[in-house]
Write an enzyme that holds these catalytic residues in place. Sequence first.
Site, PDB file in Angstrom:
ATOM      1  N   GLU A  35      56.668 -72.150 -34.695  1.00  0.00           N
ATOM      2  CA  GLU A  35      57.672 -72.584 -35.676  1.00  0.00           C
ATOM      3  C   GLU A  35      57.358 -72.045 -37.087  1.00  0.00           C
ATOM      4  OE1 GLU A  35      58.466 -77.055 -33.800  1.00  0.00           O
ATOM      5  OE2 GLU A  35      57.062 -76.807 -35.448  1.00  0.00           O
TER       6      GLU A  35
ATOM      7  N   GLY B 272      53.019 -72.754 -40.190  1.00  0.00           N
ATOM      8  CA  GLY B 272      51.916 -72.935 -41.123  1.00  0.00           C
ATOM      9  C   GLY B 272      51.202 -71.678 -41.556  1.00  0.00           C
TER      10      GLY B 272
ATOM     11  N   TYR C 162      60.845 -72.319 -49.349  1.00  0.00           N
ATOM     12  CA  TYR C 162      60.765 -73.562 -50.118  1.00  0.00           C
ATOM     13  C   TYR C 162      61.144 -73.314 -51.578  1.00  0.00           C
ATOM     14  CZ  TYR C 162      58.398 -74.531 -45.790  1.00  0.00           C
ATOM     15  OH  TYR C 162      58.120 -74.629 -44.452  1.00  0.00           O
TER      16      TYR C 162
ATOM     17  N   CYS D 299      63.828 -80.951 -69.097  1.00  0.00           N
ATOM     18  CA  CYS D 299      63.118 -81.916 -69.940  1.00  0.00           C
ATOM     19  C   CYS D 299      61.969 -82.577 -69.184  1.00  0.00           C
ATOM     20  CB  CYS D 299      64.093 -82.971 -70.436  1.00  0.00           C
ATOM     21  SG  CYS D 299      65.536 -82.212 -71.148  1.00  0.00           S
TER      22      CYS D 299
ATOM     23  N   TYR E 128      53.248 -78.417 -56.387  1.00  0.00           N
ATOM     24  CA  TYR E 128      51.941 -78.106 -55.783  1.00  0.00           C
ATOM     25  C   TYR E 128      51.038 -77.325 -56.727  1.00  0.00           C
ATOM     26  CZ  TYR E 128      55.013 -78.239 -51.605  1.00  0.00           C
ATOM     27  OH  TYR E 128      55.930 -78.551 -50.655  1.00  0.00           O
TER      28      TYR E 128
ATOM     29  N   GLY F 165      57.828 -70.611 -40.796  1.00  0.00           N
ATOM     30  CA  GLY F 165      58.873 -70.617 -41.827  1.00  0.00           C
ATOM     31  C   GLY F 165      58.466 -69.668 -42.938  1.00  0.00           C
TER      32      GLY F 165
HETATM   33  N1  PLP Z   1      57.155 -77.006 -38.123  1.00  0.00           N
HETATM   34  C1  PLP Z   1      57.125 -78.207 -38.694  1.00  0.00           C
HETATM   35  C2  PLP Z   1      57.172 -79.409 -37.817  1.00  0.00           C
HETATM   36  C3  PLP Z   1      57.044 -78.350 -40.084  1.00  0.00           C
HETATM   37  O1  PLP Z   1      57.009 -79.568 -40.639  1.00  0.00           O
HETATM   38  C4  PLP Z   1      56.992 -77.178 -40.886  1.00  0.00           C
HETATM   39  C5  PLP Z   1      56.874 -77.259 -42.350  1.00  0.00           C
HETATM   40  O2  PLP Z   1      56.736 -78.268 -42.973  1.00  0.00           O
HETATM   41  C6  PLP Z   1      57.058 -75.921 -40.251  1.00  0.00           C
HETATM   42  C7  PLP Z   1      57.132 -75.876 -38.870  1.00  0.00           C
HETATM   43  C8  PLP Z   1      57.048 -74.641 -41.029  1.00  0.00           C
HETATM   44  O3  PLP Z   1      55.881 -74.470 -41.751  1.00  0.00           O
HETATM   45  P1  PLP Z   1      55.582 -73.081 -42.484  1.00  0.00           P
HETATM   46  O4  PLP Z   1      56.727 -72.789 -43.369  1.00  0.00           O
HETATM   47  O5  PLP Z   1      54.331 -73.330 -43.231  1.00  0.00           O
HETATM   48  O6  PLP Z   1      55.412 -72.058 -41.416  1.00  0.00           O
END
Ligand code: PLP
Length: 421
Positions: free
Chosen positions: A273, A239, A374, A345, A316, A275
């Site tokens: 976690e 996040g 993403y 379109c 978004y 991303g």
């Molecule tokens: N972990 C979980 C369970 C998620 O659902 C997500 C994203 O939806 C992430 C990690 C990664 O989030 P971010 O890319 O914002 O770090």
Amino acid sequence: MHEFKYRNKQLYCEGVKIQDLVKRFSTPLYVYSYHTILGHFIKLKIAFKKSKPLICYSVKANSNLAILRALVKEGAGLDIVSGGELFRAIKVGCPPERIVYAGVGKTEKEIKEAIKIGILFFNVESISELENINGISKRLNKITNVAIRINPDVEPKTHRFITTGRLTNKFGVDFKTAYKILKMRKDFKFLNISGLHIHIGSQITSPLPYVSAIGKLLNFIRKLRKEGIELEYLNIGGGLGIIYNKETPQTAEEFAKRLLPLLKKSNLKIIMEPGRFIVGNAGVLVTKVLYIKSTSKKKFVIVDAGMNDLIRPALYDAYHNILPLKMIPQRKGNAQKVDIVGPICESADFFAKNRTIPKLKENHYLAIMGAGAYGFSMSSNYNSRCRPAEVLVKEDKFYLIREREAYNDLIDNEVIPEFLR
Ligand code: PLP
């Protein structure tokens, strides 16, 4: 923060002129910087080194095998949410004990595959899922590790579509339910409930929502300890926000400074976690200006990338900085306010609205910045458009890491029934 910079008025990715990649691979084209990806991973690892977390890169952000492999080679684990992501994780040689598996709707097939492979644990999101995993484990005669995903009901102050830690969201269970599960943990004979998990949302720019959520978890962990319920893992999810426009997100160091004392108090093994933080600013989508068109109300710059290639603005209303590959001289009266739109379109097919940008002409090339997370992973074939190629740049070398799709790829799995032939 990233390695996309102008040199002699030309935009480079590390040591490669992006215009040269366009000549070679055409557009639309995703371009990623290897050193930016690794740099972000290492930054986080160093900032949090006191708690020695297992950093499980969130595959959904960008699941290209080359990117996964680069991170796994550097010691990352992977956070997955589907059988397809598990397949990718195994393909790139991620040790199963570095894989964690979240998601509210895991199927029996997916659960079975992950148990057989021996992942570190499932992040379980409901009592029904817990019962299901217990039943499948019994049939496979295996004890399965699980963590309970808690919905801590905190406001992460981000876009409502990427908020996941409010009780109005579908994710995780509340503290009361988690407590109930842990009290009856012995009934789940084939489960080892060994951790707690949170993931409160995405593009979070302040550590405060984490402080609040982890504070709640610490109280809960204390209560459990008093009752003799011991755990092994605390997974704080992903996040972490990045700069797309004028945001001032916490740095990895600031984030760690606020969180480390709390994580220490938990006395548990830490998992993260991330991303977006790792790949978001490590990728751009390169596109060509096809046409300039004016109505009595607006000027449109029509480019060859569409919302099928990068859906974040449509989904978004996300902001992406847009830079010309060749710097356009900033002269007085040269700037114009335009909408930069794709060929699809749908009126939602845009990359910028009312953006003031130096005067663009047909055949100019643009880089849509911050498209590494993403971006490709959310792309589709809508309007029967072939998905773009992806290129990874490392210093002055570049590598094609996904070929541009061809028309035949679009129809590969389709069948016209006999009676229609
Ligand atoms: N972990 C979980 C369970 C998620 O659902 C997500 C994203 O939806 C992430 C990690 C990664 O989030 P971010 O890319 O914002 O770090």
